[in-house]
Scaffold this motif. Structure first.
Motif, PDB file in Angstrom:
ATOM      1  N   LYS A   1      18.768 -24.972   7.195  1.00  5.98           N
ATOM      2  CA  LYS A   1      18.609 -25.422   8.571  1.00  5.98           C
ATOM      3  C   LYS A   1      19.862 -25.103   9.379  1.00  5.98           C
ATOM      4  O   LYS A   1      20.981 -25.422   8.969  1.00  5.98           O
TER       5      LYS A   1
ATOM      6  N   GLU B   1      14.511 -18.523  10.218  1.00  7.25           N
ATOM      7  CA  GLU B   1      14.283 -19.968  10.193  1.00  7.25           C
ATOM      8  C   GLU B   1      13.060 -20.313  11.039  1.00  7.25           C
ATOM      9  O   GLU B   1      12.727 -19.604  11.998  1.00  7.25           O
ATOM     10  N   GLU B   2      12.394 -21.388  10.699  1.00  5.60           N
ATOM     11  CA  GLU B   2      11.277 -21.862  11.519  1.00  5.60           C
ATOM     12  C   GLU B   2      11.836 -22.498  12.784  1.00  5.60           C
ATOM     13  O   GLU B   2      12.692 -23.379  12.725  1.00  5.60           O
TER      14      GLU B   2
ATOM     15  N   GLU C   1      12.502 -24.677  16.026  1.00  4.45           N
ATOM     16  CA  GLU C   1      12.225 -26.036  16.472  1.00  4.45           C
ATOM     17  C   GLU C   1      11.665 -25.964  17.880  1.00  4.45           C
ATOM     18  O   GLU C   1      12.372 -25.660  18.841  1.00  4.45           O
ATOM     19  N   GLN C   2      10.385 -26.231  18.007  1.00  6.41           N
ATOM     20  CA  GLN C   2       9.693 -26.048  19.281  1.00  6.41           C
ATOM     21  C   GLN C   2       9.747 -27.334  20.098  1.00  6.41           C
ATOM     22  O   GLN C   2       8.753 -28.029  20.282  1.00  6.41           O
ATOM     23  N   ASP C   3      10.961 -27.663  20.568  1.00 10.64           N
ATOM     24  CA  ASP C   3      11.136 -28.922  21.272  1.00 10.64           C
ATOM     25  C   ASP C   3      11.196 -28.758  22.790  1.00 10.64           C
ATOM     26  O   ASP C   3      11.271 -29.736  23.515  1.00 10.64           O
TER      27      ASP C   3
ATOM     28  N   TYR D   1       7.393 -17.350  19.429  1.00 10.32           N
ATOM     29  CA  TYR D   1       8.767 -17.850  19.450  1.00 10.32           C
ATOM     30  C   TYR D   1       9.713 -16.868  18.774  1.00 10.32           C
ATOM     31  O   TYR D   1       9.529 -16.523  17.607  1.00 10.32           O
TER      32      TYR D   1
ATOM     33  N   SER E   1       9.706 -16.602  14.677  1.00 11.81           N
ATOM     34  CA  SER E   1       9.929 -17.771  13.840  1.00 11.81           C
ATOM     35  C   SER E   1       9.271 -17.648  12.472  1.00 11.81           C
ATOM     36  O   SER E   1       8.110 -17.239  12.359  1.00 11.81           O
TER      37      SER E   1
END
Length: 510
Positions: free
Chosen positions: A115, A144-145, A147-149, A341, A388
């Motif tokens: 992360k 990395e995946e 973070e869709q914030d 993304y 992503s």
């Protein structure tokens, strides 16, 4: 008139020249095929396909040229284009075979980054199946995946010209526009209330079919209803469509969020483009403003693959090709975050070999993506983007020195910029003691198949029979992977076609 405004109008005018529905003769299409055949066998009457010419890079002497630099991305259109040509009995256009796009179509179990790391790199060493005394070095990159914030602002730019009413190969009652609708609805399924969607269409004219709408339950129904009302007719006003889509994206721009135009088209850009530099400048300017572009091709016939490549490569996005319902689900369901993304911007790789251990090397694929050492050192150089939670595979064919020496085999450096435009780098030393695994062996099968299809001068003993034999050994390990399983069927069909001098060998292998 303002100089910048004049330039923009000039670019759009140049773009509008090639976005009509008129067709060109086969003689106007340069396929890069020079086998003494007057009519390219993969071109059907009334259809044309145009690809950027691909010149394979040869072996480099590690003593005089120890380093290799190239742009990294994860476009997959090349594999889907090959797949649909094989399924429909067409002989593969060699320039449509981009080896890295075929290998990168599949998912591999490379180690994921921790992360906050953004990107991880791993390496593997194995025998070269088509050259007995050579070795393959595989580099696995995984993102990395995301973070869709933040908020997301998407504009679906849909080609609704007459050619989009044509049937999809293999589907009797599905048009290209039907397939676009199917994929777009899958995308809508994966959105949530913080996402917004606009729909712009282009044909003879341009329409904003749906103003920006929040993807609430009610909003999703409005988006689906707007998609259902689309119909195909008319010519192709592509320049106006792109301009309107970017205007829509700017109007509803999400500060610090994900702003993206998603172009869905059959690529019917076949009134010849004469100024790709102007198109590149236009798209880059929009990308620099913070609005990305993802290109989704659909349909076969009048395909301007070269232009769709140009759009995606310069629009901070990706290019995939949707030829089946299953592919639509892959792009807009399984890999939705990867499609929408971006994690690694301006991604690039530099590999430096130890000349004491490596005599010569050849990068497989990425033939259109080589960059200079200066560009590698320049963090502002526009290179590739990776979405992503996606993996990218790089293969090198190595000729090792006979005398055993100490020291590492190579050093791999991957550089990129994160979503905050911060520069990042990860470096991996390849010792030469690395082993392989089933993923690496599968990737080598895909690479060998690509060499056969390209009629590559570097194919050595490569053959479809050899590929099938190794796939059969690996099959139990990917029995649950529908895409890898389908690949076996595609290789078998290619062998049965007799186009590649492999039918008798393939029958023997069975």
């Amino acid at each position: 008139m303002n100089k910048h405004l004049f330039m923009t109008f000039g670019i759009l005018a140049a773009f509008s020249l090639f976005c009509g529905c008129a067709s060109v003769s086969k003689g106007d299409v340069n396929m890069g095929y020079d086998q003494g055949i007057s009519e390219a066998p993969w071109v059907s009457d009334g259809e044309n396909y145009q690809y950027d010419s691909v010149t394979e890079q040869g072996f480099c002497d590690a003593q005089t040229q120890p380093s290799s630099y190239f742009s990294l991305d994860r476009n997959t259109a090349g594999y889907s284009l090959v797949r649909t040509q094989v399924k429909n009995g067409l002989q593969i256009a060699p320039d449509s075979v981009r080896l890295e796009e075929m290998v990168n179509y599949f998912d591999y179990d490379y180690p994921a980054p921790e992360k906050g790391e953004g990107v991880s790199v791993s390496a593997y060493l194995s025998d070269c199946p088509w050259k007995e005394d050579h070795r393959l070095m595989t580099v696995g990159v995984r993102t990395e995946e995301a973070e869709q914030d933040g908020d997301a602002n998407y504009v679906l730019l849909v080609d609704v010209s007459g050619s989009m009413g044509s049937a999809v190969y293999g589907y009797d009652e599905m048009t290209r526009l039907d397939l676009v609708r199917y994929g777009a609805n899958k995308m809508v399924d994966g959105l949530d209330e913080k996402d917004r969607v606009s729909i712009v269409t282009y044909a003879s004219g341009v329409r904003t079919v749906l103003e920006s709408t929040a993807a609430t339950d009610e909003g999703k129904q409005q988006i689906r209803n707007a998609l259902a009302r689309l119909s195909a007719s008319g010519s192709t006003s592509g320049s106006d469509g792109l301009q309107r889509a970017y205007e829509q994206a700017e109007e509803y721009k999400a500060p610090g969020g994900n702003n993206r135009v998603v172009l869905l088209t059959d690529g019917d850009f076949n009134v010849g483009i004469y100024d790709t530099d102007a198109l590149t400048e236009f798209i880059r300017e929009k990308a620099e403003s913070g609005v990305g572009l993802s290109v989704v091709g659909v349909g076969l016939g009048n395909t301007r693959d070269d232009l769709m490549q140009t759009l995606a490569l310069n629009g901070n996005g990706s290019y995939c090709y949707m030829d089946t319902k299953e592919e639509a689900e892959k792009v807009f369901t399984k890999e939705l975050a990867g499609t929408l993304y971006t994690v690694a911007y301006n991604a690039k790789a530099g590999v430096t070999f130890n000349a004491d251990r490596v005599s010569s090397y050849r990068l497989l694929g990425y033939d259109m993506k080589h960059i200079s050492a200066e560009d590698f050192e320049n963090p502002e150089k526009d290179t590739g983007e990776i979405g992503s939670n996606l993996c990218v595979t790089v293969l090198y064919e190595l000729e090792l020195n006979e005398a055993e020496t100490e020291g590492s085999l190579a050093e791999v450096a991957v550089r990129w910029q994160d979503a905050q435009s911060e520069n990042a780098e990860t470096v991996l030393t390849v010792t030469g003691e690395e082993g392989d695994n089933e993923d690496v062996r599968f990737a080598a099968c895909v690479a060998e198949f690509a060499l056969v299809l390209r009629r590559s001068q570097y194919a050595g003993s490569a053959s479809i029979a050899n590929v099938l034999a190794r796939l059969n050994e690996l099959r139990a390990g990917f029995a649950d992977d529908v895409y890898k399983t389908e690949f076996v069927q595609i290789v078998s069909l290619a062998g049965e076609s007799g186009f590649y001098g492999a039918q008798e060998q393939e029958n023997d292998a069975r």
